[in-house]
Design a protein around this motif. Structure first.
Motif, PDB file in Angstrom:
ATOM      1  N   ASN A  35       0.839  -1.192   0.000  1.00  0.00           N
ATOM      2  CA  ASN A  35       0.000   0.000   0.000  1.00  0.00           C
ATOM      3  C   ASN A  35       0.874   1.242   0.000  1.00  0.00           C
ATOM      4  N   SER A  36       0.211   2.395  -0.134  1.00  0.00           N
ATOM      5  CA  SER A  36       0.998   3.620  -0.183  1.00  0.00           C
ATOM      6  C   SER A  36       0.706   4.569   0.975  1.00  0.00           C
ATOM      7  N   GLY A  37      -0.438   4.428   1.608  1.00  0.00           N
ATOM      8  CA  GLY A  37      -0.773   5.400   2.639  1.00  0.00           C
ATOM      9  C   GLY A  37      -1.109   4.767   3.972  1.00  0.00           C
ATOM     10  N   ASP A  38      -2.149   3.958   4.002  1.00  0.00           N
ATOM     11  CA  ASP A  38      -2.631   3.344   5.239  1.00  0.00           C
ATOM     12  C   ASP A  38      -1.737   2.164   5.570  1.00  0.00           C
ATOM     13  N   THR A  39      -0.815   2.354   6.484  1.00  0.00           N
ATOM     14  CA  THR A  39       0.191   1.331   6.742  1.00  0.00           C
ATOM     15  C   THR A  39       0.019   0.637   8.081  1.00  0.00           C
ATOM     16  N   ARG A  40      -1.145   0.809   8.721  1.00  0.00           N
ATOM     17  CA  ARG A  40      -1.350   0.110   9.996  1.00  0.00           C
ATOM     18  C   ARG A  40      -1.320  -1.393   9.752  1.00  0.00           C
ATOM     19  N   SER A  41      -0.613  -2.097  10.605  1.00  0.00           N
ATOM     20  CA  SER A  41      -0.280  -3.498  10.328  1.00  0.00           C
ATOM     21  C   SER A  41      -1.491  -4.411  10.311  1.00  0.00           C
ATOM     22  N   ASN A  42      -2.546  -4.054  11.009  1.00  0.00           N
ATOM     23  CA  ASN A  42      -3.648  -5.000  11.110  1.00  0.00           C
ATOM     24  C   ASN A  42      -4.962  -4.415  10.616  1.00  0.00           C
ATOM     25  N   THR A  43      -4.912  -3.469   9.656  1.00  0.00           N
ATOM     26  CA  THR A  43      -6.141  -2.890   9.111  1.00  0.00           C
ATOM     27  C   THR A  43      -6.941  -3.964   8.401  1.00  0.00           C
ATOM     28  N   THR A  44      -8.192  -4.063   8.742  1.00  0.00           N
ATOM     29  CA  THR A  44      -9.077  -5.008   8.067  1.00  0.00           C
ATOM     30  C   THR A  44     -10.025  -4.238   7.154  1.00  0.00           C
ATOM     31  N   HIS A  45     -10.124  -4.696   5.887  1.00  0.00           N
ATOM     32  CA  HIS A  45     -11.009  -4.057   4.918  1.00  0.00           C
ATOM     33  C   HIS A  45     -12.011  -5.060   4.376  1.00  0.00           C
ATOM     34  N   ASN A  46     -13.210  -4.553   4.078  1.00  0.00           N
ATOM     35  CA  ASN A  46     -14.136  -5.303   3.261  1.00  0.00           C
ATOM     36  C   ASN A  46     -14.261  -4.555   1.926  1.00  0.00           C
ATOM     37  N   MET A  47     -15.209  -4.949   1.095  1.00  0.00           N
ATOM     38  CA  MET A  47     -15.298  -4.312  -0.228  1.00  0.00           C
ATOM     39  C   MET A  47     -15.560  -2.820  -0.127  1.00  0.00           C
ATOM     40  N   VAL A  48     -16.371  -2.409   0.856  1.00  0.00           N
ATOM     41  CA  VAL A  48     -16.722  -0.996   0.980  1.00  0.00           C
ATOM     42  C   VAL A  48     -15.511  -0.181   1.386  1.00  0.00           C
ATOM     43  N   SER A  49     -14.895  -0.548   2.508  1.00  0.00           N
ATOM     44  CA  SER A  49     -13.762   0.243   2.994  1.00  0.00           C
ATOM     45  C   SER A  49     -12.527   0.044   2.119  1.00  0.00           C
ATOM     46  N   GLY A  50     -12.357  -1.150   1.568  1.00  0.00           N
ATOM     47  CA  GLY A  50     -11.207  -1.405   0.688  1.00  0.00           C
ATOM     48  C   GLY A  50     -11.269  -0.566  -0.566  1.00  0.00           C
ATOM     49  N   THR A  51     -12.491  -0.373  -1.087  1.00  0.00           N
ATOM     50  CA  THR A  51     -12.648   0.468  -2.270  1.00  0.00           C
ATOM     51  C   THR A  51     -12.429   1.929  -1.915  1.00  0.00           C
ATOM     52  N   LYS A  52     -12.980   2.357  -0.798  1.00  0.00           N
ATOM     53  CA  LYS A  52     -12.767   3.735  -0.355  1.00  0.00           C
ATOM     54  C   LYS A  52     -11.280   4.049  -0.208  1.00  0.00           C
ATOM     55  N   ALA A  53     -10.574   3.157   0.444  1.00  0.00           N
ATOM     56  CA  ALA A  53      -9.153   3.372   0.709  1.00  0.00           C
ATOM     57  C   ALA A  53      -8.276   3.000  -0.463  1.00  0.00           C
ATOM     58  N   SER A  54      -8.840   2.324  -1.461  1.00  0.00           N
ATOM     59  CA  SER A  54      -8.083   1.818  -2.607  1.00  0.00           C
ATOM     60  C   SER A  54      -6.890   1.007  -2.122  1.00  0.00           C
ATOM     61  N   SER A  55      -7.161   0.074  -1.214  1.00  0.00           N
ATOM     62  CA  SER A  55      -6.096  -0.726  -0.610  1.00  0.00           C
ATOM     63  C   SER A  55      -5.582  -1.780  -1.590  1.00  0.00           C
ATOM     64  N   ASN A  56      -4.322  -1.656  -1.942  1.00  0.00           N
ATOM     65  CA  ASN A  56      -3.720  -2.635  -2.855  1.00  0.00           C
ATOM     66  C   ASN A  56      -3.719  -4.041  -2.256  1.00  0.00           C
ATOM     67  N   THR A  57      -3.379  -4.108  -0.979  1.00  0.00           N
ATOM     68  CA  THR A  57      -3.258  -5.437  -0.382  1.00  0.00           C
ATOM     69  C   THR A  57      -4.629  -6.091  -0.231  1.00  0.00           C
ATOM     70  N   TYR A  58      -5.675  -5.286  -0.047  1.00  0.00           N
ATOM     71  CA  TYR A  58      -7.019  -5.869  -0.011  1.00  0.00           C
ATOM     72  C   TYR A  58      -7.374  -6.444  -1.387  1.00  0.00           C
ATOM     73  N   PHE A  59      -7.160  -5.673  -2.432  1.00  0.00           N
ATOM     74  CA  PHE A  59      -7.566  -6.125  -3.766  1.00  0.00           C
ATOM     75  C   PHE A  59      -6.696  -7.268  -4.288  1.00  0.00           C
ATOM     76  N   ALA A  60      -5.453  -7.308  -3.851  1.00  0.00           N
ATOM     77  CA  ALA A  60      -4.611  -8.443  -4.229  1.00  0.00           C
ATOM     78  C   ALA A  60      -5.199  -9.745  -3.673  1.00  0.00           C
ATOM     79  N   GLN A  61      -5.666  -9.685  -2.437  1.00  0.00           N
ATOM     80  CA  GLN A  61      -6.244 -10.882  -1.826  1.00  0.00           C
ATOM     81  C   GLN A  61      -7.628 -11.196  -2.406  1.00  0.00           C
ATOM     82  N   LEU A  62      -8.396 -10.160  -2.749  1.00  0.00           N
ATOM     83  CA  LEU A  62      -9.695 -10.390  -3.371  1.00  0.00           C
ATOM     84  C   LEU A  62      -9.515 -11.041  -4.749  1.00  0.00           C
ATOM     85  N   GLN A  63      -8.516 -10.578  -5.486  1.00  0.00           N
ATOM     86  CA  GLN A  63      -8.235 -11.190  -6.788  1.00  0.00           C
ATOM     87  C   GLN A  63      -7.855 -12.652  -6.630  1.00  0.00           C
ATOM     88  N   ARG A  64      -7.046 -12.948  -5.603  1.00  0.00           N
ATOM     89  CA  ARG A  64      -6.646 -14.341  -5.386  1.00  0.00           C
ATOM     90  C   ARG A  64      -7.873 -15.199  -5.084  1.00  0.00           C
TER      91      ARG A  64
END
Length: 792
Positions: free
Chosen positions: A445-474
């Motif tokens: 990720n580039s901004g939100d670097t907290r080690s244990n941030t949990t995202h679902n589709m709503v918050s992951g899309t808002k934050a544009s979390s790379n690590t969330y979408f990488a796992q969703l793609q998998r």
């Protein structure tokens, strides 16, 4: 000269024998000879087709405005009744005074020309009908061989013309022949036909030509190059005066009228209509329309025939281009990425109507021209694919995350699908479309670097979390995501499919937009979400009227259901949340919107794609010399310097300003609500208190400086180890005017040392609260992007 004399003599003798055969009884040797000649002559082929001559084709926008004219010959057809009688008298006097008396063969004129030529005074011998026949054959030629045949200096050609002329006089009236001649004749300096000549030389219609003007134009036909008024005005005046003298001799005008006309100056006002896309105000859309016609097999058996049809058939090409949208888009790209910016960056944008595929706008920040070395000039349309005059495309960044959302919802995953999304994550076990296992991938990720941030589709899309979408793609499967992209009409700009490209199959970061695509394709994919899942082929042309053949081609939208309506509506809902505290918070346009920022690896390119129910648009900004070699870092574009350009930095405002202008006067429509089948739209469960970063953390997190004076806030942020960027745009806030209204990233976010924190000052305009179309108060610019990471 001897050859010319002999030709005229022979043709004159043949003409005389033909008249004798047709007018005298078969008495004696002369009658028998004449009959034999006539019999052989009349047995020659005589069926000359007389199609309309080549004329200008015109491209119109959706409101009837002219985009461009395309032609090989500057010609506009006109009826004889719309030609000045003075022009008719002038052309008859100088070219064929006995036109209404003879039957296509002016025997006396031909014999007289032969005698005068033998005496050293060369004179033409063709009637207007014969000249018309010659011009028709020249224009009908489809090969060099046929053209040479029509132009050859030979007795055989003259005899063919005589035969066609006789036949033509039997099936066409004199007025029809004269009208055809006036429309097909070449009048010098690129003007074909009397209407174009009148407009070109005097900027008046042929119906309004005055005597001296008509005589000037009529005099050009004999030697269009020798009498070109642009280059040889003296010769043109001499020739005009000869025409006036002939008009006196035929009784068309009096000697006094002729003398008055001779006293007139040339009074030229040369005006040639712009030809092609270069002079157009919408050059890249114009080029796209030309490419559409030349590449589409519906319009001819091969590209050569289609190009000829376009430039000669007098087409009226009605397009989908909306002038309001086009104007707004062009103004936006020119404002944010000036055409001749020294950094050589370019912005390109396409706006499409959901549910039809109609291209409403297609712009880029370049002048249209062939000299690629000239600053600000190109003939490449960066808005579209290579097969339509475009480039090989650009990586689309996080705009592709919408594709992953669609694939996930299509497989029935709920909005609540959650993953722990830390700063970086290792993704292994992905399988390509050919069944192979991809190498382990470690996105960050580039901004939100907290080690244990949990995202679902709503918050992951808002934050544009790379690590969330990488796992969703998998979880969805990378091949399924690629197939969803193709279902939505996406493909590489070079024309290859993602699932058929071996390099793509080995590319784990598909969800982060690692593939080179065009704004046209991205915009159309987002239009599919906006239309409730109906995919429509991008369409630039709505109707073509072929004035040459008298036919009309209506082109209807080609649409079909691509994805389930609930899936499309679910994606629309998720993307709308980016405007509600997400990466697009500052980009609202005062009505319901959905969209996604995108910044590629290493800031090579930046994007924004978004839509309303009525319009979808995608904006690309980058460097056509090579985005990776010339990234959007530490660049000055126009009079603005940027440490890093993100999707919300330039592409977002271009989209925003385009959409605002395009929607003026357009009824506000609502986006669909979140489909119930995908469950709750709430964010993920909040972290445990002992795991959550303090809002006012001083151990590496962004200090909470909201409400502080500007200088104090800057000092506190710098003391925490961050670079500070104070936005020039003040926002609506309940904080005192001039104090800090907001920071981005949020207070408490841990960033790498030296990262940029954006500070927004209050305008004292009151508290910004609530949700809805007006919640665009917080301009968000993503934080510093470490090298090699996706920024949005």
């Amino acid at each position: 000269m001897l050859q010319r004399i002999s030709q005229l003599v022979v043709v004159g003798v043949i003409a005389g024998l033909l008249v004798a055969a047709l007018a005298l009884p078969a008495v004696g040797g002369l009658g028998i000879t004449a009959r034999n000649v006539a019999s052989g002559f009349l047995d020659m082929p005589s069926n000359l087709e007389t199609p309309p001559p080549p004329q200008r084709s015109t491209i119109y926008d959706s409101e009837g405005g002219v985009i461009a004219e395309i032609f090989d010959q500057n010609r506009e057809l006109v009826e004889l009744d719309d030609v000045s009688p003075l022009m008719v008298d002038a052309i008859l006097a100088i070219e064929d005074a006995r036109f209404y008396e003879h039957g296509g063969l002016d025997v006396s004129g031909t014999l007289r020309a032969a005698v005068r030529t033998m005496g050293g005074n060369t004179e033409g011998a063709s009637s207007i009908t014969q000249q018309y026949v010659k011009n028709v054959q020249i224009e009908a030629a489809t090969s060099q061989e046929e053209l040479d045949h029509a132009r050859e200096e030979s007795i055989a050609r003259k005899i063919r013309e005589l035969r066609y002329a006789v036949a033509l006089e039997q099936r066409m009236s004199k007025d029809e022949i004269l009208e055809g001649y006036l429309n097909i004749a070449y009048f010098s300096d690129g003007a074909y036909g009397v209407e174009s000549a009148a407009q070109h030389f005097f900027q008046v219609p042929a119906s309004d030509l005055e005597l001296h003007q008509a005589a000037t134009i009529a005099g050009l036909v004999r030697y269009p190059y020798l009498y070109n008024p642009r280059f040889f005005p003296d010769q043109t005046i001499e020739r005009r005066n000869v025409v006036l003298d002939r008009m006196v001799a035929t009784g068309a005008v009096t000697e006094a009228e002729a003398e008055e006309a001779k006293s007139e100056g040339m009074d030229l006002d040369l005006d040639t209509p712009p030809n092609g896309c270069v002079p157009s105000d919408q050059p890249f859309f114009c080029d796209y329309v030309v490419q559409e016609i030349e590449q589409d097999e519906r319009f001819g058996p091969n590209e050569t025939e289609r190009a000829r049809w376009l430039r000669t058939a007098g087409l009226e090409i009605h397009t989908t281009l909306d002038p309001q949208t086009q104007e707004a888009g062009q103004a936006a790209v020119d404002k944010w990425v000036p055409r001749e910016n020294e950094s050589r960056k370019v912005a390109a944008e396409v706006v499409i109507e959901p549910g039809t595929g109609h291209i409403l706008g297609m712009v880029q920040s370049r002048n249209y021209g062939p000299d690629e070395s000239k600053l600000g000039e190109t003939s490449i349309n960066f808005a579209t694919d290579a097969d339509r005059g475009g480039s090989s495309g650009f990586q689309a960044g996080s705009t592709f995350k919408a594709i992953t959302l669609a694939a996930a919802l299509d497989e029935g995953l709920p909005f609540s699908t959650s993953f722990n999304s830390p700063t970086s994550v290792s993704v292994s076990g992905q399988r390509s479309c050919n069944g192979g296992t991809l190498a382990t991938w470690t996105p960050s990720n580039s901004g939100d670097t907290r080690s244990n941030t949990t995202h679902n589709m709503v918050s992951g899309t808002k934050a544009s979390s790379n690590t969330y979408f990488a796992q969703l793609q998998r979880q969805v499967g990378i091949c399924d995501v690629m197939e969803m992209a193709e279902t939505l009409g996406l493909q590489r700009a070079d024309g290859t499919k993602f699932t058929e490209n071996e390099n793509s199959l080995a590319n784990s970061s598909f969800t982060l937009g690692s593939e080179e695509v065009s704004p046209l394709r991205v915009s159309n994919a987002y239009a599919t979400f906006a239309s409730g899942g109906m995919y429509c082929e991008p369409q630039a042309i709505s109707q073509i009227e072929d004035r040459q053949s008298g036919t009309t081609i209506d082109i209807e939208p080609e649409c079909s259901r691509a994805i389930d309506e609930d899936v499309a509506d679910g994606v629309a809902y998720l993307l709308s949340q980016t405007f509600n505290g997400g990466t697009a918070s500052s980009l609202g346009i005062g009505r319901p919107t959905a969209g996604k920022t995108g910044t590629t690896d290493g800031s090579a390119a930046a994007w924004f794609a978004g839509f309303t129910p009525q319009m979808a648009g995608a904006v690309f900004v980058g460097d056509p010399r090579g985005p990776q070699q010339h990234p959007l870092r530490n660049v000055t574009i126009g009079d603005r310097h940027f440490g890093v350009v993100y999707g919300a930095t330039i592409p977002g405002p271009i989209w925003q300003e385009t959409m605002r202008g395009a929607h003026e006067g357009v009824e506000v429509e609502q986006l669909p609500s979140a489909p119930g089948r995908f469950g709750s739209t709430s964010g993920p469960r909040a972290p445990e208190p002992d795991d959550e970063a303090s809002p006012a953390s001083d151990d590496g997190g962004v200090p909470n400086v909201v409400g502080q004076p500007e200088n104090d806030a800057v000092a506190a942020l710098q003391a925490a180890g961050y670079s500070v960027n104070v936005s020039q745009t003040r926002v609506r806030s309940g904080e005192p005017e001039g104090s800090v209204a907001a920071v981005n990233p949020d207070p408490g976010t841990r960033l790498p040392e030296g990262a940029t924190v954006n500070v927004f000052l209050s305008n004292g305009g009151g508290t910004a609260s609530g949700t809805g179309p007006d919640e665009d108060w917080l301009p968000v610019q993503p934080a510093h992007l470490p090298h090699g990471r996706d920024g949005d």
